[in-house]
Design a protein around this motif. Structure first.
Motif, PDB file in Angstrom:
ATOM      1  N   GLU A  38       0.839  -1.211   0.000  1.00 57.69           N
ATOM      2  CA  GLU A  38       0.000   0.000   0.000  1.00 57.69           C
ATOM      3  C   GLU A  38       0.872   1.259   0.000  1.00 57.69           C
ATOM      4  O   GLU A  38       0.601   2.199  -0.750  1.00 57.69           O
ATOM      5  CB  GLU A  38      -0.924   0.007   1.217  1.00 57.69           C
ATOM      6  CG  GLU A  38      -1.815   1.242   1.259  1.00 57.69           C
ATOM      7  CD  GLU A  38      -2.722   1.322   2.489  1.00 57.69           C
ATOM      8  OE1 GLU A  38      -2.951   0.290   3.157  1.00 57.69           O
ATOM      9  OE2 GLU A  38      -3.178   2.440   2.796  1.00 57.69           O
ATOM     10  N   THR A  39       1.891   1.261   0.831  1.00 59.23           N
ATOM     11  CA  THR A  39       2.737   2.457   0.954  1.00 59.23           C
ATOM     12  C   THR A  39       4.174   2.062   1.227  1.00 59.23           C
ATOM     13  O   THR A  39       4.443   1.315   2.179  1.00 59.23           O
ATOM     14  CB  THR A  39       2.262   3.339   2.139  1.00 59.23           C
ATOM     15  OG1 THR A  39       0.902   3.686   1.938  1.00 59.23           O
ATOM     16  CG2 THR A  39       3.092   4.608   2.254  1.00 59.23           C
ATOM     17  N   ASP A  40       5.081   2.574   0.410  1.00 58.53           N
ATOM     18  CA  ASP A  40       6.508   2.428   0.700  1.00 58.53           C
ATOM     19  C   ASP A  40       6.874   3.583   1.643  1.00 58.53           C
ATOM     20  O   ASP A  40       6.841   4.752   1.241  1.00 58.53           O
ATOM     21  CB  ASP A  40       7.300   2.509  -0.611  1.00 58.53           C
ATOM     22  CG  ASP A  40       8.804   2.394  -0.385  1.00 58.53           C
ATOM     23  OD1 ASP A  40       9.261   2.579   0.771  1.00 58.53           O
ATOM     24  OD2 ASP A  40       9.519   2.135  -1.369  1.00 58.53           O
ATOM     25  N   CYS A  62       5.874   0.010  12.983  1.00 59.33           N
ATOM     26  CA  CYS A  62       6.547  -1.303  13.009  1.00 59.33           C
ATOM     27  C   CYS A  62       7.377  -1.548  11.757  1.00 59.33           C
ATOM     28  O   CYS A  62       8.197  -2.476  11.748  1.00 59.33           O
ATOM     29  CB  CYS A  62       5.518  -2.437  13.095  1.00 59.33           C
ATOM     30  SG  CYS A  62       4.377  -2.342  14.458  1.00 59.33           S
ATOM     31  N   ALA A  63       7.150  -0.806  10.684  1.00 58.12           N
ATOM     32  CA  ALA A  63       7.882  -1.073   9.441  1.00 58.12           C
ATOM     33  C   ALA A  63       9.372  -0.865   9.682  1.00 58.12           C
ATOM     34  O   ALA A  63       9.783   0.111  10.308  1.00 58.12           O
ATOM     35  CB  ALA A  63       7.399  -0.149   8.323  1.00 58.12           C
ATOM     36  N   ALA A  64      10.165  -1.788   9.199  1.00 57.02           N
ATOM     37  CA  ALA A  64      11.614  -1.719   9.434  1.00 57.02           C
ATOM     38  C   ALA A  64      12.325  -2.703   8.522  1.00 57.02           C
ATOM     39  O   ALA A  64      11.717  -3.649   8.021  1.00 57.02           O
ATOM     40  CB  ALA A  64      11.914  -2.085  10.888  1.00 57.02           C
ATOM     41  N   VAL A 125      24.825  -2.793  12.248  1.00 56.20           N
ATOM     42  CA  VAL A 125      24.149  -1.715  11.499  1.00 56.20           C
ATOM     43  C   VAL A 125      22.688  -1.601  11.926  1.00 56.20           C
ATOM     44  O   VAL A 125      22.158  -0.501  12.122  1.00 56.20           O
ATOM     45  CB  VAL A 125      24.257  -1.972   9.973  1.00 56.20           C
ATOM     46  CG1 VAL A 125      23.396  -0.985   9.188  1.00 56.20           C
ATOM     47  CG2 VAL A 125      25.711  -1.893   9.521  1.00 56.20           C
ATOM     48  N   TYR A 126      22.036  -2.750  12.081  1.00 55.14           N
ATOM     49  CA  TYR A 126      20.629  -2.739  12.509  1.00 55.14           C
ATOM     50  C   TYR A 126      20.483  -1.966  13.818  1.00 55.14           C
ATOM     51  O   TYR A 126      19.666  -1.033  13.922  1.00 55.14           O
ATOM     52  CB  TYR A 126      20.154  -4.187  12.664  1.00 55.14           C
ATOM     53  CG  TYR A 126      18.800  -4.352  13.310  1.00 55.14           C
ATOM     54  CD1 TYR A 126      17.648  -3.796  12.736  1.00 55.14           C
ATOM     55  CD2 TYR A 126      18.654  -5.085  14.487  1.00 55.14           C
ATOM     56  CE1 TYR A 126      16.398  -3.975  13.326  1.00 55.14           C
ATOM     57  CE2 TYR A 126      17.415  -5.263  15.078  1.00 55.14           C
ATOM     58  CZ  TYR A 126      16.290  -4.702  14.491  1.00 55.14           C
ATOM     59  OH  TYR A 126      15.057  -4.869  15.080  1.00 55.14           O
ATOM     60  N   GLY A 127      21.282  -2.348  14.833  1.00 55.22           N
ATOM     61  CA  GLY A 127      21.201  -1.687  16.138  1.00 55.22           C
ATOM     62  C   GLY A 127      21.537  -0.204  16.043  1.00 55.22           C
ATOM     63  O   GLY A 127      20.912   0.638  16.699  1.00 55.22           O
TER      64      GLY A 127
HETATM   65  N1  LIG Z   1      10.571  -9.624  15.779  1.00 54.67           N
HETATM   66  C1  LIG Z   1      11.485  -9.383  16.700  1.00 54.67           C
HETATM   67  O1  LIG Z   1      12.032 -10.329  17.326  1.00 54.67           O
HETATM   68  C2  LIG Z   1      11.863  -7.963  17.024  1.00 54.67           C
HETATM   69  C3  LIG Z   1      12.752  -7.769  18.082  1.00 54.67           C
HETATM   70  C4  LIG Z   1      13.127  -6.466  18.394  1.00 54.67           C
HETATM   71  C5  LIG Z   1      12.601  -5.394  17.686  1.00 54.67           C
HETATM   72  N2  LIG Z   1      11.752  -5.606  16.656  1.00 54.67           N
HETATM   73  C6  LIG Z   1      11.254  -4.421  15.940  1.00 54.67           C
HETATM   74  O2  LIG Z   1       9.849  -4.459  15.897  1.00 54.67           O
HETATM   75  C7  LIG Z   1       9.389  -3.909  14.658  1.00 54.67           C
HETATM   76  C8  LIG Z   1       8.540  -4.935  13.938  1.00 54.67           C
HETATM   77  O3  LIG Z   1       9.355  -6.092  13.751  1.00 54.67           O
HETATM   78  P1  LIG Z   1       8.845  -7.352  12.961  1.00 54.67           P
HETATM   79  O4  LIG Z   1       9.485  -8.532  13.572  1.00 54.67           O
HETATM   80  O5  LIG Z   1       7.380  -7.314  12.795  1.00 54.67           O
HETATM   81  O6  LIG Z   1       9.570  -7.081  11.570  1.00 54.67           O
HETATM   82  P2  LIG Z   1       9.193  -7.689  10.136  1.00 54.67           P
HETATM   83  O7  LIG Z   1       8.428  -8.951  10.297  1.00 54.67           O
HETATM   84  O8  LIG Z   1      10.422  -7.705   9.323  1.00 54.67           O
HETATM   85  O9  LIG Z   1       8.176  -6.594   9.573  1.00 54.67           O
HETATM   86  C9  LIG Z   1       8.618  -5.354   9.120  1.00 54.67           C
HETATM   87  C10 LIG Z   1       7.682  -4.949   8.024  1.00 54.67           C
HETATM   88  O10 LIG Z   1       8.110  -3.674   7.521  1.00 54.67           O
HETATM   89  C11 LIG Z   1       7.929  -3.714   6.118  1.00 54.67           C
HETATM   90  N3  LIG Z   1       8.755  -2.758   5.416  1.00 54.67           N
HETATM   91  C12 LIG Z   1      10.103  -2.787   5.232  1.00 54.67           C
HETATM   92  N4  LIG Z   1      10.481  -1.776   4.450  1.00 54.67           N
HETATM   93  C13 LIG Z   1       9.362  -1.088   4.127  1.00 54.67           C
HETATM   94  C14 LIG Z   1       9.095   0.046   3.323  1.00 54.67           C
HETATM   95  N5  LIG Z   1      10.087   0.690   2.694  1.00 54.67           N
HETATM   96  N6  LIG Z   1       7.819   0.480   3.206  1.00 54.67           N
HETATM   97  C15 LIG Z   1       6.819  -0.176   3.828  1.00 54.67           C
HETATM   98  N7  LIG Z   1       6.999  -1.254   4.595  1.00 54.67           N
HETATM   99  C16 LIG Z   1       8.261  -1.715   4.737  1.00 54.67           C
HETATM  100  C17 LIG Z   1       8.323  -5.122   5.740  1.00 54.67           C
HETATM  101  O11 LIG Z   1       7.835  -5.396   4.442  1.00 54.67           O
HETATM  102  P3  LIG Z   1       8.578  -6.499   3.531  1.00 54.67           P
HETATM  103  O12 LIG Z   1       8.158  -7.807   4.106  1.00 54.67           O
HETATM  104  O13 LIG Z   1       8.047  -6.239   2.179  1.00 54.67           O
HETATM  105  O14 LIG Z   1      10.039  -6.260   3.672  1.00 54.67           O
HETATM  106  C18 LIG Z   1       7.675  -5.933   6.850  1.00 54.67           C
HETATM  107  O15 LIG Z   1       6.355  -6.291   6.516  1.00 54.67           O
HETATM  108  C19 LIG Z   1      10.635  -3.512  13.869  1.00 54.67           C
HETATM  109  O16 LIG Z   1      10.895  -2.162  14.089  1.00 54.67           O
HETATM  110  C20 LIG Z   1      11.730  -4.350  14.492  1.00 54.67           C
HETATM  111  O17 LIG Z   1      12.950  -3.696  14.379  1.00 54.67           O
HETATM  112  C21 LIG Z   1      11.362  -6.871  16.297  1.00 54.67           C
END
Ligand SMILES: NC(=O)c1ccc[n+]([C@@H]2O[C@H](COP(=O)([O-])OP(=O)(O)OC[C@H]3O[C@@H](n4cnc5c(N)ncnc54)[C@H](OP(=O)(O)O)[C@@H]3O)[C@@H](O)[C@H]2O)c1
Length: 290
Positions: A38-40, A62-64, A125-127
């Protein structure tokens, strides 16, 4: 008319759970879950257009680019998604609550049981991008940062959580060495998003940690998972960080979530306790609806 909460990253692990549990935990909101289709979020025009369509009263961002390997491979892309897109959204949300999901990986893992006042020192880099984004978000004293611990769950694409990674590796017959001296506070996605929804009902500004109540080594986590998923058993073996020669890894990212805990109506579970619960044998063991 219900107020709208905008959830970015709705196609991912945590955003997906937030959307699917909203009717249960947050019926007061009209939920607008935004996927990349839907949105980048790195495209300023698309974000402006999203803002105009959605007119949110709250944002949970949450996007990341959440995979450490992908961030190492393309640091510029990691910065565009994790820092610049966050800055743009936080700017649009200057007059409303904005909850940014950060990570335990902002720490170097030398101390363990981190509290919110501890200094950050990312090793990858992530951190680093998440720590930089935190600074941007904190410029608005009304905004919130929730640092999330290792989260177990089933993602819409079945390739996001560490449990899914392990099961995929096991299916390929890959051996997994799990360190006995690397620690985390894992949390199932169900209680994690329940806590986020409760926090979102009365968002507080500043920094919060959100993880499971128990500190476990990677090996202990693997052993617990192997009881639930026997197919993991032949693939996991214990090891030590001392024998590992790859990129730097933070050894102990355990976090105290006491500051968040006092705001919640339920106890954040330990991972062992969660998995020993009969309810964890339901269809989605990571969200039993408790
Ligand atoms: N899961 C964990 O264990 C964990 C732990 C610590 C912190 N976090 C943080 O919690 C948050 C959510 O994590 P998560 O595990 O749900 O991550 P995730 O499953 O990787 O989900 C991130 C979402 O962001 C989307 N995204 C990436 N680039 C984008 C863009 N340019 N425009 C729009 N959407 C985009 C991704 O789409 P695509 O699939 O198309 O790439 C994905 O659907 C993040 O900030 C992460 O750093 C997660």
């Amino acid at each position: 008319m219900k107020p709208t909460v905008l959830i970015t990253g709705a196609g991912g692990l945590i955003g997906g759970y937030l959307v699917s549990t909203a009717a249960r935990w947050a019926p007061q909101w009209n939920v607008h879950g935004v996927t990349r289709a839907e949105t980048d979020v790195t495209d300023p025009m698309q974000v402006q257009e999203l803002w105009r369509r959605s007119t949110p009263a709250l944002v949970i961002h949450c996007a990341a680019l959440s995979r450490t390997g992908a961030c190492e491979q393309d640091p510029a892309r990691a910065r565009r998604i994790n820092v610049e897109a966050t800055e743009r959204l936080a700017g649009l949300a200057r007059d409303i609550p904005f909850i940014f999901l950060s990570t335990d990986q902002v720490f170097d893992g030398t101390k363990g049981w981190y509290v919110e006042s501890d200094a950050v020192h990312p090793l990858n880099v992530y951190g680093q991008t998440k720590a930089d984004a935190e600074q941007v978000v904190l410029e608005n004293p009304a905004h919130s940062i929730v640092r999330i611990a290792l989260t177990a769950g089933t993602s819409p694409t079945h390739d996001r959580s560490f449990v899914e990674d392990m099961l995929r590796a096991a299916a390929k017959g890959t051996k997994l060495t799990l360190f006995t001296d690397e620690y985390r506070c894992p949390i199932p996605a169900g209680p994690l998003v329940r806590a986020l929804w409760e926090f979102a009902a009365h968002p507080r500004s500043g920094l919060y940690h959100l993880g499971g109540s128990e500190r476990l080594s990677r090996w202990e986590i693997g052993e617990l998972l192997a009881r639930r998923y026997p197919e993991l058993r032949p693939c996991i073996q214990p090891g030590s960080v001392a024998d590992y020669h790859g990129p730097l890894r933070p050894p102990d990212l355990s976090m105290r979530s006491d500051k968040m805990q006092v705001l919640l109506s339920f106890r954040l579970p330990g991972f062992r306790q969660w998995l020993s619960n009969d309810a964890s044998l339901s269809d989605d063991p990571w969200d039993t609806g408790q």
